[in-house]
Design an enzyme around this catalytic site. Structure first.
Site, PDB file in Angstrom:
ATOM      1  N   ASP A  34     -18.897 -32.752 -11.064  1.00 55.39           N
ATOM      2  CA  ASP A  34     -19.320 -33.582 -12.637  1.00 55.39           C
ATOM      3  C   ASP A  34     -18.989 -33.913 -13.931  1.00 55.39           C
ATOM      4  O   ASP A  34     -19.391 -33.085 -14.096  1.00 55.39           O
ATOM      5  CB  ASP A  34     -21.294 -33.713 -11.610  1.00 55.39           C
ATOM      6  CG  ASP A  34     -21.721 -35.078 -12.435  1.00 55.39           C
ATOM      7  OD1 ASP A  34     -20.559 -35.292 -13.456  1.00 55.39           O
ATOM      8  OD2 ASP A  34     -22.520 -35.398 -12.203  1.00 55.39           O
ATOM      9  N   ASP A  35     -18.001 -35.034 -13.736  1.00 52.04           N
ATOM     10  CA  ASP A  35     -17.617 -34.988 -15.589  1.00 52.04           C
ATOM     11  C   ASP A  35     -16.477 -33.416 -15.763  1.00 52.04           C
ATOM     12  O   ASP A  35     -16.202 -33.519 -17.063  1.00 52.04           O
ATOM     13  CB  ASP A  35     -18.970 -34.520 -16.362  1.00 52.04           C
ATOM     14  CG  ASP A  35     -19.679 -35.700 -16.316  1.00 52.04           C
ATOM     15  OD1 ASP A  35     -19.222 -36.737 -15.961  1.00 52.04           O
ATOM     16  OD2 ASP A  35     -20.738 -35.415 -16.418  1.00 52.04           O
ATOM     17  N   CYS A  74     -21.065 -41.789 -13.168  1.00 52.01           N
ATOM     18  CA  CYS A  74     -21.934 -40.867 -11.701  1.00 52.01           C
ATOM     19  C   CYS A  74     -21.417 -42.173 -10.321  1.00 52.01           C
ATOM     20  O   CYS A  74     -21.254 -42.018  -9.624  1.00 52.01           O
ATOM     21  CB  CYS A  74     -23.021 -40.529 -12.020  1.00 52.01           C
ATOM     22  SG  CYS A  74     -22.394 -38.621 -13.385  1.00 52.01           S
ATOM     23  N   ARG A  78     -19.380 -42.102  -7.197  1.00 53.44           N
ATOM     24  CA  ARG A  78     -19.986 -41.862  -5.908  1.00 53.44           C
ATOM     25  C   ARG A  78     -20.228 -42.834  -4.746  1.00 53.44           C
ATOM     26  O   ARG A  78     -19.611 -43.063  -3.591  1.00 53.44           O
ATOM     27  CB  ARG A  78     -21.423 -41.136  -6.196  1.00 53.44           C
ATOM     28  CG  ARG A  78     -21.009 -39.774  -6.943  1.00 53.44           C
ATOM     29  CD  ARG A  78     -22.499 -39.535  -7.407  1.00 53.44           C
ATOM     30  NE  ARG A  78     -21.747 -38.441  -8.720  1.00 53.44           N
ATOM     31  CZ  ARG A  78     -21.213 -37.363  -8.710  1.00 53.44           C
ATOM     32  NH1 ARG A  78     -21.935 -36.598  -7.395  1.00 53.44           N
ATOM     33  NH2 ARG A  78     -21.704 -36.841  -9.596  1.00 53.44           N
ATOM     34  N   LYS A 128     -24.992 -32.791  -5.384  1.00 54.38           N
ATOM     35  CA  LYS A 128     -25.640 -34.440  -6.262  1.00 54.38           C
ATOM     36  C   LYS A 128     -25.428 -35.273  -5.601  1.00 54.38           C
ATOM     37  O   LYS A 128     -24.053 -35.291  -5.241  1.00 54.38           O
ATOM     38  CB  LYS A 128     -24.873 -34.439  -7.924  1.00 54.38           C
ATOM     39  CG  LYS A 128     -25.152 -35.546  -8.711  1.00 54.38           C
ATOM     40  CD  LYS A 128     -24.452 -35.958 -10.366  1.00 54.38           C
ATOM     41  CE  LYS A 128     -24.560 -36.910 -10.221  1.00 54.38           C
ATOM     42  NZ  LYS A 128     -23.959 -36.896 -11.926  1.00 54.38           N
ATOM     43  N   HIS A 130     -27.149 -39.209  -6.338  1.00 50.67           N
ATOM     44  CA  HIS A 130     -27.309 -39.871  -7.362  1.00 50.67           C
ATOM     45  C   HIS A 130     -26.837 -41.757  -6.730  1.00 50.67           C
ATOM     46  O   HIS A 130     -26.040 -42.236  -7.080  1.00 50.67           O
ATOM     47  CB  HIS A 130     -26.322 -39.561  -8.461  1.00 50.67           C
ATOM     48  CG  HIS A 130     -26.618 -40.324 -10.009  1.00 50.67           C
ATOM     49  ND1 HIS A 130     -26.270 -40.386 -10.260  1.00 50.67           N
ATOM     50  CD2 HIS A 130     -27.908 -41.267 -10.288  1.00 50.67           C
ATOM     51  CE1 HIS A 130     -26.686 -40.231 -11.994  1.00 50.67           C
ATOM     52  NE2 HIS A 130     -27.948 -40.925 -11.723  1.00 50.67           N
ATOM     53  N   SER A 153     -28.320 -37.297 -11.596  1.00 50.83           N
ATOM     54  CA  SER A 153     -28.181 -36.544 -12.647  1.00 50.83           C
ATOM     55  C   SER A 153     -29.270 -35.188 -13.088  1.00 50.83           C
ATOM     56  O   SER A 153     -30.338 -35.227 -12.912  1.00 50.83           O
ATOM     57  CB  SER A 153     -27.443 -36.602 -14.005  1.00 50.83           C
ATOM     58  OG  SER A 153     -26.769 -37.702 -13.729  1.00 50.83           O
ATOM     59  N   HIS A 233     -21.293 -31.165 -15.250  1.00 46.78           N
ATOM     60  CA  HIS A 233     -22.985 -32.591 -16.144  1.00 46.78           C
ATOM     61  C   HIS A 233     -23.936 -31.710 -17.147  1.00 46.78           C
ATOM     62  O   HIS A 233     -24.283 -30.570 -16.280  1.00 46.78           O
ATOM     63  CB  HIS A 233     -23.273 -33.266 -15.526  1.00 46.78           C
ATOM     64  CG  HIS A 233     -23.478 -34.442 -15.900  1.00 46.78           C
ATOM     65  ND1 HIS A 233     -25.076 -34.491 -16.195  1.00 46.78           N
ATOM     66  CD2 HIS A 233     -23.689 -36.041 -15.753  1.00 46.78           C
ATOM     67  CE1 HIS A 233     -25.631 -35.573 -17.165  1.00 46.78           C
ATOM     68  NE2 HIS A 233     -24.864 -36.765 -16.253  1.00 46.78           N
ATOM     69  N   ASP A 285     -15.592 -36.802  -9.801  1.00 49.69           N
ATOM     70  CA  ASP A 285     -16.085 -38.181 -10.150  1.00 49.69           C
ATOM     71  C   ASP A 285     -16.000 -39.270 -11.309  1.00 49.69           C
ATOM     72  O   ASP A 285     -16.345 -40.101 -11.668  1.00 49.69           O
ATOM     73  CB  ASP A 285     -17.459 -37.990 -10.332  1.00 49.69           C
ATOM     74  CG  ASP A 285     -18.479 -37.287 -11.336  1.00 49.69           C
ATOM     75  OD1 ASP A 285     -17.931 -36.791 -12.222  1.00 49.69           O
ATOM     76  OD2 ASP A 285     -19.764 -38.139 -11.547  1.00 49.69           O
ATOM     77  N   ASN A 286     -15.360 -38.545 -12.100  1.00 47.29           N
ATOM     78  CA  ASN A 286     -14.825 -38.964 -13.776  1.00 47.29           C
ATOM     79  C   ASN A 286     -14.279 -38.365 -15.001  1.00 47.29           C
ATOM     80  O   ASN A 286     -14.633 -36.647 -14.330  1.00 47.29           O
ATOM     81  CB  ASN A 286     -16.275 -40.614 -14.359  1.00 47.29           C
ATOM     82  CG  ASN A 286     -17.170 -39.739 -14.419  1.00 47.29           C
ATOM     83  OD1 ASN A 286     -18.693 -39.704 -13.706  1.00 47.29           O
ATOM     84  ND2 ASN A 286     -17.724 -39.015 -15.551  1.00 47.29           N
ATOM     85  N   LYS A 306     -14.682 -40.122 -20.719  1.00 48.40           N
ATOM     86  CA  LYS A 306     -15.874 -40.415 -18.904  1.00 48.40           C
ATOM     87  C   LYS A 306     -16.498 -41.747 -20.068  1.00 48.40           C
ATOM     88  O   LYS A 306     -16.843 -42.029 -21.007  1.00 48.40           O
ATOM     89  CB  LYS A 306     -17.456 -39.027 -19.311  1.00 48.40           C
ATOM     90  CG  LYS A 306     -18.190 -40.443 -18.718  1.00 48.40           C
ATOM     91  CD  LYS A 306     -19.478 -39.465 -18.600  1.00 48.40           C
ATOM     92  CE  LYS A 306     -20.601 -39.654 -17.762  1.00 48.40           C
ATOM     93  NZ  LYS A 306     -22.148 -38.379 -17.734  1.00 48.40           N
TER      94      LYS A 306
END
Length: 469
Positions: A34-35, A74, A78, A128, A130, A153, A233, A285-286, A306
């Site tokens: 994540d991130d 996010c 996803r 996660k 989301h 998150s 994240h 994810d990004n 991001k």
């Protein structure tokens, strides 16, 4: 005699089935950070962060250097991964979901888990989610047999996102106990909150523990593990044995801890002698949340991070591992994205996707395996974090059409400042998006903008509804 012939035929069928079954039903593990930025792995150029386990995956597998996510935030990212669709097609394009949100991914959508479960796979999600925290939208409604994780998150609070701490990231890092004293983020098992607040210091390891347990329990049958880590994240946390009190090393600690857990997972697959029948995909994810500085990552040579449609926001590191299936020590520079994973996995399992709905992904399995194939992705549409159409990729060319600022124009400014800003980049020569070639190629800009709008119009016209409470 008839019974003997029948038995021999049955035995021959069983032998044939045993020989082809592993090839037709490989295991899949998707690890989704994540991130995490493009430059946050050793095998993608990081000189500070040590990631020996993921680097080994790359040495034994394949780096995908032109790998895209469908949104720079996010929830929509996803949704795209699991459904093979641009987020707008499944109604989850307008930024992220919150604890007070009343919608989620529609259970009628066909996910990777739905597809593999239909083929007899054991399926699990640990991490996660989301895509909706209501029981009707949690993983078991989307093809997963079991779930453990944070439903949104890790900087969001149950039940209404109120009461979040207003504390600097460095201070949170210096006080690891803040995971329990300042946050009220839930841990959900299946559809039930089992820990409130969740101890975020240990979730990365606990997700991995559950994934390893699940693989051991299902080693005799095909399995799919979706492992979307909550980290890196913010807020950042690690267990005591991975902790460095200096907040300047916070992000490094988290990535190196994730890497260690990836190593544990891969070691388990090896020890169970499943490596030659398992694909493991590691990606993010990004891009990195750059505004958090030492609590955010690096996009390496890419521009921004991001929340933006620049490459740093949506081009992510991707490593694919599968001894005997993925060519070792190789690199693929062809355009591919998370939206292509569902149809590619279907191809790798020699199965067909439902014909009653359109998706945006392509079967690009040959890019993963290094084999020859006619299919290629020449186009990719860029949407902002709020779901607005903003760009198109065609081959090496990328067009961004950014809306003018919403502020009222000043009388001193020229009249054309309220027009959209068009930026054209040659990503082959300028991956950092530093040179705007729009003025030099007006015909290409016009053609790409028209094509961009046409693609978006089709997606908009055929968009499917979310689940709504």
């Amino acid at each position: 005699m008839y019974r003997s012939i029948l038995f021999a035929a049955f035995a021959g069928f069983c032998l044939f089935r045993c020989e082809i079954s592993p090839a037709a039903t490989p295991n899949f593990v998707i690890i989704f950070a994540d991130d995490q930025g493009y430059g946050d792995l050793g095998c993608f150029g990081s000189e500070k962060i040590k990631t020996p386990n993921i680097d080994r995956m790359a040495k034994e597998g394949r780096r995908m250097t032109n790998f895209m996510v469908a949104s720079p935030v996010c929830t929509p990212s996803r949704a795209a991964l699991l459904t093979g669709c641009y987020p707008k097609r499944v109604g989850l394009h307008e930024h992220v979901l919150f604890p007070q949100s009343t919608k989620g991914l529609n259970p009628a959508e066909h996910t990777i888990a739905d597809h593999l479960k239909g083929l007899g796979y054991a399926t699990a999600c640990f991490g996660k989610w989301h895509l909706g925290h209501h029981p009707e939208t949690l993983p078991r409604q989307h093809g997963f047999d079991t779930y453990l994780g944070i439903p949104y998150s890790n900087d969001m609070n149950h039940p209404d996102n109120k009461g979040k701490p207003r504390v600097a990231s460095d201070e949170l890092w210096r006080s690891p106990e803040s995971a329990l004293t300042l946050w009220n983020t839930p841990l959900v098992e299946n559809e039930t909150i089992v820990e409130l607040p969740v101890d975020q210091r240990t979730v990365t390891r606990r997700y991995t523990d559950r994934a390893i347990e699940f693989i051991r329990e299902n080693q005799k049958k095909p399995f799919f593990v979706y492992l979307p880590h909550s980290m890196p994240h913010i807020p950042l946390y690690v267990p005591e044995d991975a902790y460095d009190a200096d907040p300047q090393n916070a992000y490094t600690c988290v990535i190196e801890h994730i890497d260690a857990e990836v190593g544990r997972l891969i070691d388990t697959i090896r020890k169970l002698e499943l490596a030659e029948n398992t694909y493991v995909i590691y990606t993010s994810d990004n891009g990195p949340w750059l505004q958090f500085k030492n609590h955010g990552g690096s996009a390496g040579p890419l521009r921004a991070g991001k929340g933006t449609t620049f490459e740093g926001g949506q081009r992510v590191p991707c490593v694919v591992w599968g001894p005997g299936r993925i060519p070792a020590g190789t690199q693929c520079d062809e355009l591919m994205g998370t939206i292509d994973l569902l149809p590619s996995i279907a191809a790798l399992t020699a199965s067909k996707l439902p014909s009653d709905r359109k998706i945006d992904g392509m079967n690009l399995a040959h890019l993963l395996t290094g084999e020859s194939g006619e299919a290629s992705r020449d186009e990719f549409v860029y949407y902002t974090s709020r779901g607005d159409l903003e760009g198109l990729r065609q081959g090496k060319w990328k067009l961004l059409v950014k809306a003018p600022p919403k502020k009222k124009p000043s009388a001193k400014l020229k009249t054309d400042t309220n027009l959209p800003q068009r930026m054209l980049f040659d990503l082959q020569a300028d991956v950092g998006e530093q040179t705007n070639l729009a003025d030099a190629h007006p015909d290409r800009v016009a053609a790409m903008e028209a094509r961009m709008k046409a693609l978006d119009a089709e997606i908009t016209a055929n968009a499917r509804p979310t689940w709504n409470k």
